[in-house]
Enzyme design. Structure first.
Site, short mmCIF file in Angstrom:
data_model
loop_
_atom_site.label_atom_id
_atom_site.label_comp_id
_atom_site.label_asym_id
_atom_site.label_seq_id
_atom_site.Cartn_x
_atom_site.Cartn_y
_atom_site.Cartn_z
N VAL A 132 0.69 -1.21 -0.51
CA VAL A 132 0.06 0.07 0.14
C VAL A 132 0.51 1.27 -0.27
O VAL A 132 1.76 1.64 1.02
CB VAL A 132 -1.23 0.23 0.93
CG1 VAL A 132 -2.08 1.69 1.65
CG2 VAL A 132 -1.64 -1.39 1.25
N GLU B 165 -3.41 1.78 -2.64
CA GLU B 165 -2.98 2.73 -2.24
C GLU B 165 -3.67 3.64 -0.74
O GLU B 165 -4.71 3.00 -1.61
CB GLU B 165 -2.86 3.34 -3.36
CG GLU B 165 -4.33 3.29 -4.51
CD GLU B 165 -5.07 4.21 -3.98
OE1 GLU B 165 -5.89 4.80 -3.32
OE2 GLU B 165 -6.54 2.73 -3.95
N GLY C 135 -10.19 1.22 -2.11
CA GLY C 135 -8.82 1.47 -2.44
C GLY C 135 -7.85 0.23 -0.42
O GLY C 135 -8.81 -0.44 -0.16
N GLU C 136 -7.48 1.28 -1.05
CA GLU C 136 -6.50 0.52 0.02
C GLU C 136 -5.65 -0.88 -0.29
O GLU C 136 -4.81 -1.90 0.57
CB GLU C 136 -7.07 0.37 1.63
CG GLU C 136 -7.50 1.31 2.36
CD GLU C 136 -7.84 1.02 3.44
OE1 GLU C 136 -8.23 -0.32 3.96
OE2 GLU C 136 -8.52 1.92 4.46
N GLY C 137 -6.05 -1.29 -1.74
CA GLY C 137 -5.54 -2.96 -1.96
C GLY C 137 -6.95 -3.51 -1.73
O GLY C 137 -6.52 -5.12 -1.54
#
Length: 341
Positions: free
Chosen positions: A73, A165, A307-309
């Site tokens: 991340v 991200e 997000g955050e993977g």
């Protein structure tokens, strides 16, 4: 792996594209031969069979094995966030990175559930990239250095990379990247991101259109698009994907923002992302359009937009299962099952 310094900052990045390993066709043949012998009707596991083959040909080994999966991340701050393009303040970036470290984020729980490693990279959060509506996000040197950092991010070793991200305002950045790379205006690519109201949505559209106007004479080359309209997490993800290709590591792309980073490589050379799959189609409406532009189909559609993977980490569990199926299932001969006529 790092990019060496030359007089022209992007030349070393471009040279890497000329030395990319290709898919291992010998391994593909081995995978398909074993797949035909497993105790199931041919093709009955559908895309799971394709996923096992995908991992194998890029790992260059049969059977495919995922022993050290990693979610990376990349967190960054954007100058454009000051224009009110997000429902949240930029200070949340620091707080969320602390939450990752404490194990309290969504991505932490998915990594635990699927037995995935997790690394979070603070990309100079105290120093926002330039406001793309009036200036370049990064200098050429900053962009290349951040790409090189992304290459080193997987130096600890992994056999499956999941991109993630974190960055307040980065759906605005993604929309600008997509518009510059694939054409269109802010209205074509901007969505509600973290949940902006109608006024916030219009601000995002206006910012993207202003950025496109500001940089209109410099958007003919993908890496120049990246450094002018992107940000540190986008440059780092480009580097991570390049390094993964060089090191025979398959990559799972997360959602809208990670796809924008990968799109830069696609525009440089469509084959440069052949070792990538796209985990899910984000609830951010323009994500499917971006996937269509690249001729890609997401593995899942769960209405996610965090997000955050997180989407990539969910998909990693499926990819791990696909590889285990291929490796662990008995053949007809091993099981003493009569082969079908």
């Amino acid at each position: 792996m790092t990019a060496s310094a030359t007089g022209l900052p992007f030349d070393d990045i471009l040279s890497l594209l000329k030395t990319m390993p290709t898919a291992d066709e010998d391994t593909r043949a081995k995978i398909r031969d074993r797949e035909a012998q497993l105790t199931k009707p041919a093709g009955s596991l559908g895309r799971l069979e394709e996923l096992a083959e995908w991992v194998a040909v890029w790992q260059r080994q049969s059977p495919p094995q995922i022993l050290r999966p990693l979610v990376a991340v990349f967190a960054a701050n954007h100058g454009v966030a000051s224009k009110g393009v997000s429902a949240f303040p930029s200070s949340l970036n620091h707080q969320m990175v602390a939450n990752f470290a404490a194990g309290g984020a969504a991505i932490n729980q998915i990594c635990i559930a699927n037995d995935l490693g997790l690394k979070v990279f603070d990309l100079a959060l105290d120093y926002p990239s330039g406001d793309i509506s009036v200036e370049a996000a990064l200098t050429e040197q900053e962009c290349v250095a951040t790409i090189a950092f992304g290459m080193e991010a997987i130096a600890g070793g992994t056999d499956l990379l999941c991109l993630g991200e974190m960055g307040i305002g980065n759906t605005t950045i993604s929309a600008a990247l997509f518009a510059a790379l694939f054409g269109g205006t802010g209205a074509d690519w901007v969505g509600r991101g973290s949940g902006v109201d109608d006024a916030g949505l219009q601000r995002k559209i206006d910012v993207v259109d202003q950025a496109l106007e500001t940089h209109k004479d410099h958007l003919g080359k993908p890496l120049e698009v990246l450094r002018r309209l992107g940000g540190r997490e986008f440059a780092a993800m480009v580097g991570a994907v390049l390094a993964a290709r060089q090191q025979n590591i398959p990559v799972i792309v997360d959602g809208f923002n990670t796809t924008a980073a990968v799109a830069v490589l696609y525009k440089l050379d469509p084959s440069s992302i052949d070792h990538c799959i796209f985990s899910h189609c984000s609830a951010e409406g323009a994500h499917k359009n971006a996937l269509d532009k690249m001729g890609k189909t997401a593995l899942l559609d769960l209405g996610m937009r965090l997000g955050e993977g997180t989407g990539a980490a969910i998909a990693a569990g499926i990819v791990k299962a696909a590889c285990k199926l291929h490796e662990g299932m008995a053949t007809f001969e091993q099981a003493g099952v009569d082969l079908p006529e």
